[in-house]
Scaffold this motif. Sequence first.
Motif, PDB file in Angstrom:
ATOM      1  N   UNK A 219      88.570  43.091  73.271  1.00 33.17           N
ATOM      2  CA  UNK A 219      90.106  42.547  73.267  1.00 33.17           C
ATOM      3  C   UNK A 219      90.137  41.674  73.251  1.00 33.17           C
ATOM      4  N   UNK A 220      90.301  41.345  74.543  1.00 32.36           N
ATOM      5  CA  UNK A 220      90.766  39.838  75.201  1.00 32.36           C
ATOM      6  C   UNK A 220      90.296  38.656  74.956  1.00 32.36           C
ATOM      7  N   UNK A 221      88.962  38.618  74.451  1.00 32.54           N
ATOM      8  CA  UNK A 221      88.104  37.400  74.329  1.00 32.54           C
ATOM      9  C   UNK A 221      87.554  37.534  72.174  1.00 32.54           C
ATOM     10  N   UNK A 222      88.315  38.233  71.681  1.00 29.22           N
ATOM     11  CA  UNK A 222      87.548  38.633  70.626  1.00 29.22           C
ATOM     12  C   UNK A 222      88.371  37.146  69.474  1.00 29.22           C
ATOM     13  N   UNK A 223      89.340  36.727  69.659  1.00 28.47           N
ATOM     14  CA  UNK A 223      89.656  35.521  69.036  1.00 28.47           C
ATOM     15  C   UNK A 223      89.074  34.541  69.111  1.00 28.47           C
ATOM     16  N   UNK A 224      88.030  34.533  70.678  1.00 29.41           N
ATOM     17  CA  UNK A 224      87.507  32.913  70.154  1.00 29.41           C
ATOM     18  C   UNK A 224      85.697  33.362  70.133  1.00 29.41           C
ATOM     19  N   UNK A 225      85.724  35.002  69.614  1.00 22.10           N
ATOM     20  CA  UNK A 225      84.285  35.693  69.506  1.00 22.10           C
ATOM     21  C   UNK A 225      84.324  35.349  68.053  1.00 22.10           C
ATOM     22  N   UNK A 226      85.786  35.199  67.784  1.00 16.39           N
ATOM     23  CA  UNK A 226      85.169  35.371  66.334  1.00 16.39           C
ATOM     24  C   UNK A 226      85.852  34.086  65.743  1.00 16.39           C
ATOM     25  N   UNK A 227      85.839  32.744  65.978  1.00 16.34           N
ATOM     26  CA  UNK A 227      86.551  31.864  65.320  1.00 16.34           C
ATOM     27  C   UNK A 227      85.264  31.377  65.782  1.00 16.34           C
ATOM     28  N   UNK A 228      84.305  30.991  66.590  1.00 19.38           N
ATOM     29  CA  UNK A 228      83.031  30.174  66.826  1.00 19.38           C
ATOM     30  C   UNK A 228      81.933  31.055  66.022  1.00 19.38           C
ATOM     31  N   UNK A 229      82.377  32.353  65.723  1.00 22.11           N
ATOM     32  CA  UNK A 229      80.546  32.818  65.112  1.00 22.11           C
ATOM     33  C   UNK A 229      81.494  32.518  63.791  1.00 22.11           C
ATOM     34  N   UNK A 230      82.674  32.581  62.810  1.00 21.02           N
ATOM     35  CA  UNK A 230      83.303  32.289  62.595  1.00 21.02           C
ATOM     36  C   UNK A 230      82.678  31.051  61.465  1.00 21.02           C
ATOM     37  N   UNK A 231      82.901  30.161  62.177  1.00 18.50           N
ATOM     38  CA  UNK A 231      82.221  28.872  62.265  1.00 18.50           C
ATOM     39  C   UNK A 231      81.309  28.389  61.936  1.00 18.50           C
ATOM     40  N   UNK A 232      80.480  29.132  62.863  1.00 17.50           N
ATOM     41  CA  UNK A 232      78.516  28.903  62.830  1.00 17.50           C
ATOM     42  C   UNK A 232      78.554  29.627  61.328  1.00 17.50           C
ATOM     43  N   UNK A 233      78.895  30.606  60.980  1.00 18.50           N
ATOM     44  CA  UNK A 233      78.462  30.921  59.718  1.00 18.50           C
ATOM     45  C   UNK A 233      78.990  30.164  58.815  1.00 18.50           C
ATOM     46  N   UNK A 234      80.262  29.586  58.419  1.00 20.08           N
ATOM     47  CA  UNK A 234      80.548  28.929  57.772  1.00 20.08           C
ATOM     48  C   UNK A 234      79.940  27.575  57.784  1.00 20.08           C
ATOM     49  N   UNK A 235      79.090  27.468  58.664  1.00 20.02           N
ATOM     50  CA  UNK A 235      78.389  25.616  58.865  1.00 20.02           C
ATOM     51  C   UNK A 235      77.048  26.336  58.019  1.00 20.02           C
ATOM     52  N   UNK A 236      76.523  27.874  58.218  1.00 23.89           N
ATOM     53  CA  UNK A 236      75.432  27.844  57.368  1.00 23.89           C
ATOM     54  C   UNK A 236      75.695  27.351  56.267  1.00 23.89           C
ATOM     55  N   UNK A 237      75.978  27.977  55.383  1.00 20.62           N
ATOM     56  CA  UNK A 237      76.695  27.321  53.714  1.00 20.62           C
ATOM     57  C   UNK A 237      76.804  25.713  53.561  1.00 20.62           C
ATOM     58  N   UNK A 238      77.523  25.565  54.548  1.00 20.16           N
ATOM     59  CA  UNK A 238      77.100  23.842  54.361  1.00 20.16           C
ATOM     60  C   UNK A 238      75.661  23.096  54.905  1.00 20.16           C
ATOM     61  N   UNK A 239      74.873  23.560  55.850  1.00 16.10           N
ATOM     62  CA  UNK A 239      73.456  23.156  55.754  1.00 16.10           C
ATOM     63  C   UNK A 239      72.764  24.069  54.448  1.00 16.10           C
ATOM     64  N   UNK A 240      73.259  25.202  54.312  1.00 13.79           N
ATOM     65  CA  UNK A 240      72.166  25.367  52.873  1.00 13.79           C
ATOM     66  C   UNK A 240      72.204  24.567  52.015  1.00 13.79           C
ATOM     67  N   UNK A 241      73.654  24.110  51.857  1.00 14.01           N
ATOM     68  CA  UNK A 241      73.631  23.735  50.262  1.00 14.01           C
ATOM     69  C   UNK A 241      73.092  21.999  50.601  1.00 14.01           C
ATOM     70  N   UNK A 242      73.295  21.748  51.969  1.00 10.24           N
ATOM     71  CA  UNK A 242      73.088  20.388  51.856  1.00 10.24           C
ATOM     72  C   UNK A 242      71.545  20.337  52.117  1.00 10.24           C
ATOM     73  N   UNK A 243      70.620  20.842  52.279  1.00  7.98           N
ATOM     74  CA  UNK A 243      68.745  21.017  52.601  1.00  7.98           C
ATOM     75  C   UNK A 243      68.703  22.066  51.163  1.00  7.98           C
ATOM     76  N   UNK A 244      69.695  22.747  50.777  1.00 11.57           N
ATOM     77  CA  UNK A 244      68.555  23.446  49.628  1.00 11.57           C
ATOM     78  C   UNK A 244      68.208  22.431  48.323  1.00 11.57           C
ATOM     79  N   UNK A 245      69.557  21.699  47.762  1.00  7.23           N
ATOM     80  CA  UNK A 245      69.906  21.323  46.827  1.00  7.23           C
ATOM     81  C   UNK A 245      68.967  19.559  46.889  1.00  7.23           C
ATOM     82  N   UNK A 246      68.334  19.883  48.183  1.00  7.72           N
ATOM     83  CA  UNK A 246      67.935  17.983  48.030  1.00  7.72           C
ATOM     84  C   UNK A 246      68.728  17.299  49.022  1.00  7.72           C
ATOM     85  N   UNK A 247      69.528  17.087  49.042  1.00 14.59           N
ATOM     86  CA  UNK A 247      70.471  16.758  48.675  1.00 14.59           C
ATOM     87  C   UNK A 247      70.463  15.168  50.090  1.00 14.59           C
ATOM     88  N   UNK A 248      69.902  16.190  50.854  1.00 18.04           N
ATOM     89  CA  UNK A 248      70.045  15.468  52.143  1.00 18.04           C
ATOM     90  C   UNK A 248      68.146  14.751  52.787  1.00 18.04           C
TER      91      UNK A 248
END
Length: 460
Positions: free
Chosen positions: A311-340
């Motif tokens: 529980x003491x480290x849950x905040x860091x875990x949630x922030x970091x893992x949430x950021x990674x999965x959010x970044x997956x949206x960014x990279x997925x769209x950037x690559x999937x649409x052919x923009x990159x």
Amino acid sequence: MLTILGFAMIATFLVLIMLKKMSPIAALVLIPALFCVCVGKGAELGDYVIGGVTSLAPTAAMLMFAIVYFGVMIDVGLFDPVVKGILRFCKADPLRIVVGTAVLAAIVSLDGDGSTTFMITVSAMYPLYKRLKMSMVVLTGVAAMANGVMNTLPWGGPTARAATALKLDAGDIFVPMIPALAMGLLFVFALAYVLGRRERRRLGVLTLDEVLVEESETVLVGAGKSPTRTGGPGAALPESPDGDDEGFQGLDPHREMLRPGLYWFNAALTVALLTAMIMEWLPIPVLFLLGAALALTVNYPQMPAQKARIAAHAENVLNVSGMVFAAAVFTGVLQGTGMVDHMADWLVGNIPDGMGPHMALVTGVLSIPLTYFMSNDGFYFGILPVLAEAGQAHGVSAVEIARASIVGQPLHMSSPLVPAVYVLVGMAKVEFGDHTRFVVKWAAATSLVVLGAGILFGTV
């Protein structure tokens, strides 16, 4: 059109987070979703996101359990001697502390993993920065740049990708670049010295005794006792501006979660874990999962204690893992649409014909922004072969192109597409936008120093 929209999406994201108009997680999700609709591929958004999440899921798992593992190691006191040793060496001098941050990050980066480097560096240095009221963006910026230079090690990733993409030997790429990379690292140390002098002028220098007295006062205040100041006016350190002493208790020898009797077990477990990572005995997510479970079980056999540490480290875990999965949206769209792909083709296609004989220089310059705006996989497997082919047509060898391609790594390590950077800013409690504003100019300068040194030494 996709080229314009791709650059517009990235620019919109960076502007919004740097101006703090949106949180990084919200911007990483909503901005690409909006642009996906704008390019007429809103129906495929789900596939793009699932593809991005699938590719980053192992990274998210690794970060989740790595944070728990190193969090437990901090709790049990594994890094206390490191913090105390650095404190005694630095003598509460901000200049020495900033230089020490660069040196520590560079040394720990030898394991080739950015996330681990940032966890250990922040764990050791955060109490000192917080206690002395030093700028946290200096901590994150210096650590990121030092790790970026060291990330070019053959087992760090970029060099191996370049070798694979161009069918070269990693040693032929890396070894001749050692002098240039050494110059880049020296530049980071020199920059740390300059930033440290700036912090020293702003804060002054205290003696070790004054810092340790202040640490004792923090413990007394926590116990409901009144502190006793020592020294003349301004000698004692000021209180934390937000009244939060979290992170200072790493030097409290009486904290409840300390496990001095298990120190050597924890040290051996950490060494074994890092060795297994370097030797690739098991996938890194599996290693940290096993390590976290073992560390919790041995150090805190009682179930309530284990739950309390998680529980003491849950905040860091949630922030970091949430950021990674959010970044997956960014990279997925950037690559999937052919923009990159369209962005890369546009950049390569606009290289003047007269620059053909200088394609190594062009590659080095392009690697700085391109590795910031796209993943290493996208750059090294998608763009580098095109640049190498263009260079060979003008008599520039593929190995020179490959060497030039790794100079952008000091800036790449602060890219919003690099999961490790969220570990860095999350543990240091720094806004990603603040880190970006501070580090981009210095990291880009470091990359240019490496490129210039490569040209000077004749390796590029």
